[in-house]
Design an enzyme around this catalytic site. Structure first.
Site, mmCIF file in Angstrom:
data_model
loop_
_atom_site.group_PDB
_atom_site.id
_atom_site.type_symbol
_atom_site.label_atom_id
_atom_site.label_comp_id
_atom_site.label_asym_id
_atom_site.label_seq_id
_atom_site.Cartn_x
_atom_site.Cartn_y
_atom_site.Cartn_z
ATOM 1 N N GLU A 168 3.956 -15.624 -17.360
ATOM 2 C CA GLU A 168 4.187 -14.358 -16.646
ATOM 3 C C GLU A 168 5.622 -14.317 -16.137
ATOM 4 O OE1 GLU A 168 4.528 -11.028 -15.116
ATOM 5 O OE2 GLU A 168 2.530 -11.337 -15.957
ATOM 6 N N HIS A 210 -29.586 -5.363 2.412
ATOM 7 C CA HIS A 210 -29.594 -6.832 2.393
ATOM 8 C C HIS A 210 -30.741 -7.309 1.515
ATOM 9 C CE1 HIS A 210 -29.358 -10.956 3.914
ATOM 10 N NE2 HIS A 210 -30.681 -10.926 4.003
ATOM 11 N N ALA A 268 -8.235 4.393 -18.368
ATOM 12 C CA ALA A 268 -9.072 5.401 -19.027
ATOM 13 C C ALA A 268 -9.612 6.429 -18.033
ATOM 14 C CB ALA A 268 -10.230 4.718 -19.747
ATOM 15 N N ASP A 289 -2.381 7.888 -20.882
ATOM 16 C CA ASP A 289 -1.334 6.867 -21.033
ATOM 17 C C ASP A 289 0.026 7.450 -21.397
ATOM 18 O OD1 ASP A 289 -3.235 5.013 -20.464
ATOM 19 O OD2 ASP A 289 -3.268 4.051 -22.423
#
Length: 464
Positions: A203, A443, A318, A310
């Site tokens: 990266e 829960h 999307a 895009d």
């Protein structure tokens, strides 16, 4: 041959284009859609959907190896890569066929071919049989994007792959280099690493998943390294030497160039918009770094011509494209349209563990001048997470200290791509910390951690 006339022509049938076409048809317009490859676009055929199918296979494979933890027995665990890919392609095919059905149902005329816009309100489509001339007062560009290729790192489909090759791999990588740690890169790294590839991720920025909150990035890096991935940050692949059976990558890190050998390289260094060969320059459409420049309503500045998804720039997601498609169809029909704000759009990454976020990161909120309150809650403090055997994760929430507005939410862990929507809805309804605190969460669920993270921001956390 007389030109065929429509109220709306959509160029590109991805999640932006086909949704715009459907909404236009719902509003009573006669609609044509043009697609040069597959209905559903990259997302359905070569992106979001088939990658999720493959990642699900690797997730099940990972869980099978953990069978003993759950009191189960599984011997001789293995995978069949061809069968994994076949399932992924079948899922994509099923959905692409579904889009064809939706086009018929909504009486949308489909043209399979390449489109150009020779003049305002005119579209020419070159199909494999002939050239069709179409006219419409309104045209929506939804031509999407493709993988960016850097000089010297171009894909060859054999040892150097783009996402397309990675979805239909010619072989199983033994030693894999992934260039780029955005969503696409890290998802493929996660998939192949889980199946046993010795995986290195490079990266160029100072952290993996660079668009995420710094704390989430750091958490993710630790989790990936624990799974055996090698992560190289602030590093750059300068060149690739290709031999018959290996690729030697020259990686610059800390001012020095290191050489590493791999048998497979996946390049995931971003995308470029499909703006070529449409005739946009002659129409006077402004293009900035391969993306069409638009206003907040996706208008290009050329009367009746819109750009969505895009091709219209970040975030390249999307769901953003689909919403823009609906907005533009509403706008054309004279309805009240709401612009899509980038900071209201959630980002989801389906690596292991999953990552999801919406709104501002902590750094961004501070940079914008907000005085903030931050809450955190770990998966280890949640009963459902422990029962699932998924104790690794956290949820982080960021509030405006003055107004209680939820500025951002950032998550890493099991199923967070599903959980994030709770905060997305909260932001859309302009919820405050008080509303969230007074909401009763069921829960035992993972969603309770969302409640606890909010409580933590105001020093009221219960289970920590």
């Amino acid at each position: 041959m007389a030109a065929k006339s429509f109220d709306l022509i959509v160029i590109g049938a991805g999640p932006g284009g086909y949704v715009a076409a459907i909404r236009g048809a719902q509003l009573g317009m006669s609609v044509a859609i043009i697609e040069r490859e597959n209905l559903g676009g990259i997302c359905l055929n070569w992106g979001c959907i088939p990658t999720k199918a493959m990642l699900r296979s690797s997730e099940v494979f990972h869980l099978m190896h953990r069978a003993k933890e759950f009191g189960l027995k599984a011997d001789g665990i293995d995978y069949d890569l061809d069968a994994v890919v076949k399932r992924s392609r079948k899922v994509a095919g099923q959905l692409s066929g579904g889009i064809g059905h939706l086009m018929k149902k909504n009486k949308i005329t489909v043209f399979m071919g390449n489109a150009t816009i020779p003049a305002k309100g005119k579209v020419s489509v070159k199909t494999d049989k002939a050239t069709e001339e179409l006219t419409a007062k309104n045209i929506i560009l939804a031509t999407g994007a493709r993988a960016r290729e850097l000089p010297g790192l171009e894909a060859d489909g054999k040892m150097v792959w783009t996402y397309r090759h990675a979805l239909q791999p010619p072989h199983m990588p033994k030693k894999l280099l992934v260039i780029g740690s955005g969503a696409i890169g890290i998802e493929f790294a996660s998939f192949y690493n889980t199946l046993g590839a010795d995986t290195t991720v490079v990266e160029v920025m100072d952290r993996v998943l660079p668009v995420e909150d710094a704390e989430i990035s750091a958490f993710a890096k630790k989790a990936f390294e624990k799974q055996g991935m090698k992560i190289m940050q602030k590093a750059m692949v300068k060149k690739l030497d290709r031999a018959k059976d290996k690729v030697t990558a020259h990686i610059e890190v800390g001012g020095k160039v290191e050489k590493h050998d791999f048998d497979t390289v996946i390049s995931a260094v971003g995308i470029v918009g499909n703006v070529e060969d449409l005739g946009l320059e002659d129409l006077g459409v402004k293009i900035d770094r391969t993306h069409v420049v638009t206003d907040e309503y996706c208008r290009t500045g050329v009367d009746g011509l819109y750009a969505i998804g895009d091709i219209a720039g970040a975030p390249w997601l999307a769901h953003k494209a689909s919403h823009e498609g609906v907005m533009v169809a509403d706008l054309i029909a004279g309805k009240h349209a709401h612009p899509v704000k980038p900071e209201t759009i959630a980002g989801c990454t389906y690596c292991h563990p999953q990552v999801a976020s919406v709104g501002y990161t902590e750094a961004k909120a501070k940079e914008l001048g907000y005085e903030i309150k931050v809450g955190r809650f770990p998966f280890i403090g949640n009963g459902k997470a422990i029962a699932l055997g998924e104790e690794n994760g956290m949820i982080k929430t960021i509030f405006d200290a003055k107004t209680g507005e939820l500025l951002g939410a950032h998550m890493i862990g099991a199923e967070v791509t599903e959980l994030i929507q709770g905060y997305v809805v909260g932001r859309q309804l302009e919820t405050t910390e008080e509303d969230l605190m007074n909401t009763v969460f069921p829960h035992p669920t993972l969603s309770e951690m969302m409640h606890e993270s909010v409580l933590d921001a105001y020093d009221r956390v219960i289970h920590m």
